[in-house]
Design an enzyme around this catalytic site. Structure first.
Site, PDB file in Angstrom:
ATOM      1  N   LYS A  54       7.987   0.227   0.474  1.00  0.00           N
ATOM      2  CA  LYS A  54       8.853  -1.058   0.138  1.00  0.00           C
ATOM      3  C   LYS A  54       8.017  -2.158  -0.424  1.00  0.00           C
ATOM      4  O   LYS A  54       6.811  -2.134  -0.324  1.00  0.00           O
ATOM      5  CB  LYS A  54       9.584  -1.207   1.592  1.00  0.00           C
ATOM      6  N   HIS A  88       2.400  -2.961  -1.692  1.00  0.00           N
ATOM      7  CA  HIS A  88       2.318  -3.945  -2.695  1.00  0.00           C
ATOM      8  C   HIS A  88       1.365  -3.826  -3.801  1.00  0.00           C
ATOM      9  O   HIS A  88       0.296  -3.389  -3.910  1.00  0.00           O
ATOM     10  CB  HIS A  88       1.728  -5.373  -1.898  1.00  0.00           C
ATOM     11  N   CYS A 146       8.720  -6.656  10.539  1.00  0.00           N
ATOM     12  CA  CYS A 146       9.221  -5.615   9.791  1.00  0.00           C
ATOM     13  C   CYS A 146      10.170  -4.538  10.762  1.00  0.00           C
ATOM     14  O   CYS A 146      11.223  -3.849  10.359  1.00  0.00           O
ATOM     15  CB  CYS A 146       8.242  -4.779   9.008  1.00  0.00           C
ATOM     16  N   ASP A 182       4.339  -0.762   3.838  1.00  0.00           N
ATOM     17  CA  ASP A 182       4.276  -1.903   2.730  1.00  0.00           C
ATOM     18  C   ASP A 182       3.513  -1.128   1.703  1.00  0.00           C
ATOM     19  O   ASP A 182       2.480  -0.575   1.855  1.00  0.00           O
ATOM     20  CB  ASP A 182       3.446  -2.855   3.422  1.00  0.00           C
ATOM     21  N   HIS A 232      -2.605  -7.834   1.731  1.00  0.00           N
ATOM     22  CA  HIS A 232      -2.588  -6.645   2.597  1.00  0.00           C
ATOM     23  C   HIS A 232      -1.841  -5.362   2.213  1.00  0.00           C
ATOM     24  O   HIS A 232      -0.703  -5.757   1.118  1.00  0.00           O
ATOM     25  CB  HIS A 232      -1.743  -6.945   3.669  1.00  0.00           C
ATOM     26  N   ASP A 246       5.797   0.968   9.239  1.00  0.00           N
ATOM     27  CA  ASP A 246       4.250   0.289   8.887  1.00  0.00           C
ATOM     28  C   ASP A 246       3.290   0.418   9.658  1.00  0.00           C
ATOM     29  O   ASP A 246       2.581  -0.342   9.923  1.00  0.00           O
ATOM     30  CB  ASP A 246       4.727  -1.038   8.666  1.00  0.00           C
TER      31      ASP A 246
END
Ligand SMILES: [Zn+2]
Length: 198
Positions: A103, A61, A142, A59, A78, A17
Site C-alpha cells: 500500500k 513507499h 494503520c 507500507d 520509512h 505492517d
C-alpha cells in the site's frame, strides 16, 4: 471487554505492517513493536492449520513519498520499497499462500489502511471471507485505519489485542484508537479467547 469466539469458515487474519522500520531500532520504530511478532506467528499458524485465509499488508513507499518530512509529510523516511527497512520482521513467519498487499506505493498518496487503494476487500470476498481478525502495527495508525475500512466494507472485525502496539505520539492515542474500534463494532480477542472448530 473481551469476547470468546470460535474460528470458522469465512474468517481471515490480517497482519498489518509488521515491517523492520516499525520495530524498535527501525526508522519509525513502534515501542515494544517486536513483541507482536511471536504472537502473530502463533495466530498465523492457527489460521493456516484451520485452512483459513491469511493476509499481510506492508507500507511500500517510493523514496520521495509524500508522507516523508522532505516532502512536507509528518514522518521520517520509512518502508522505502525494496529496502531492508521495508522487509517484514525477520522472525515473522507467513504462510506460503499469504495474500500480500502493498500500500501507499505512489509518491502522491499515503494509505494507512490496508484497504486503501488496494484490492484487499475484493480478494477477501473472492475467498468467502466475512470476518477479519486484525493485528500488527501500529494500533493508533494503520491498524485503526484498517479496522475502519474493514467495517466500512461490511466485514465483521475482531481486534487481536495481544498482537498490536501503539505509537502514542500523543499520550493516550492507543487507548483512544481502541475506543474508536470498539464503537465501530469491533470485538476484542486474545489468543486464549480463540477456539478452533473441531
Ligand atoms: Zn508509511
Amino acid at each position: 471487554m473481551r469476547n470468546r469466539t470460535t474460528l470458522q469458515k469465512g474468517d481471515a487474519l490480517i497482519i498489518v505492517d509488521v515491517q523492520r522500520d516499525f520495530l524498535p531500532g527501525g526508522s519509525l520504530g513502534v515501542p515494544d513493536g517486536d513483541a507482536v511478532v511471536p504472537v502473530i506467528n502463533a495466530y498465523a499458524e492457527k489460521f493456516r492449520a484451520a485452512g483459513l485465509t491469511v493476509a499481510a499488508t506492508r507500507d511500500w513507499h517510493p523514496a520521495d513519498h509524500c508522507s516523508f518530512e522532505a516532502q512536507g509529510g509528518p514522518w521520517p523516511p520509512h518502508c522505502v520499497r525494496d529496502t531492508a527497512g521495508a522487509g517484514f520482521a525477520d522472525a515473522l513467519r507467513l504462510p506460503p499462500e499469504v495474500i500480500l498487499i502493498s500500500k501507499a506505493t505512489k509518491s502522491e498518496a499515503d494509505a494507512y489502511s490496508g484497504f486503501d487503494g488496494t484490492d484487499l476487500a475484493e480478494r477477501l470476498r473472492a475467498v468467502g471471507v466475512r470476518r477479519v481478525f486484525v493485528g500488527g502495527l501500529a494500533t493508533d495508525y494503520c491498524v485503526l485505519a484498517t479496522v475502519r475500512d474493514a467495517r466500512a466494507a461490511g466485514f465483521e472485525v475482531a481486534l487481536l489485542t495481544d498482537a498490536v502496539r501503539a505509537v502514542n505520539v500523543d499520550p493516550g492515542d492507543g487507548d483512544r484508537a481502541l475506543g474508536e474500534m470498539q464503537e465501530l463494532g469491533a470485538s476484542f480477542v486474545e489468543m486464549q479467547d480463540l477456539d478452533v472448530a473441531a
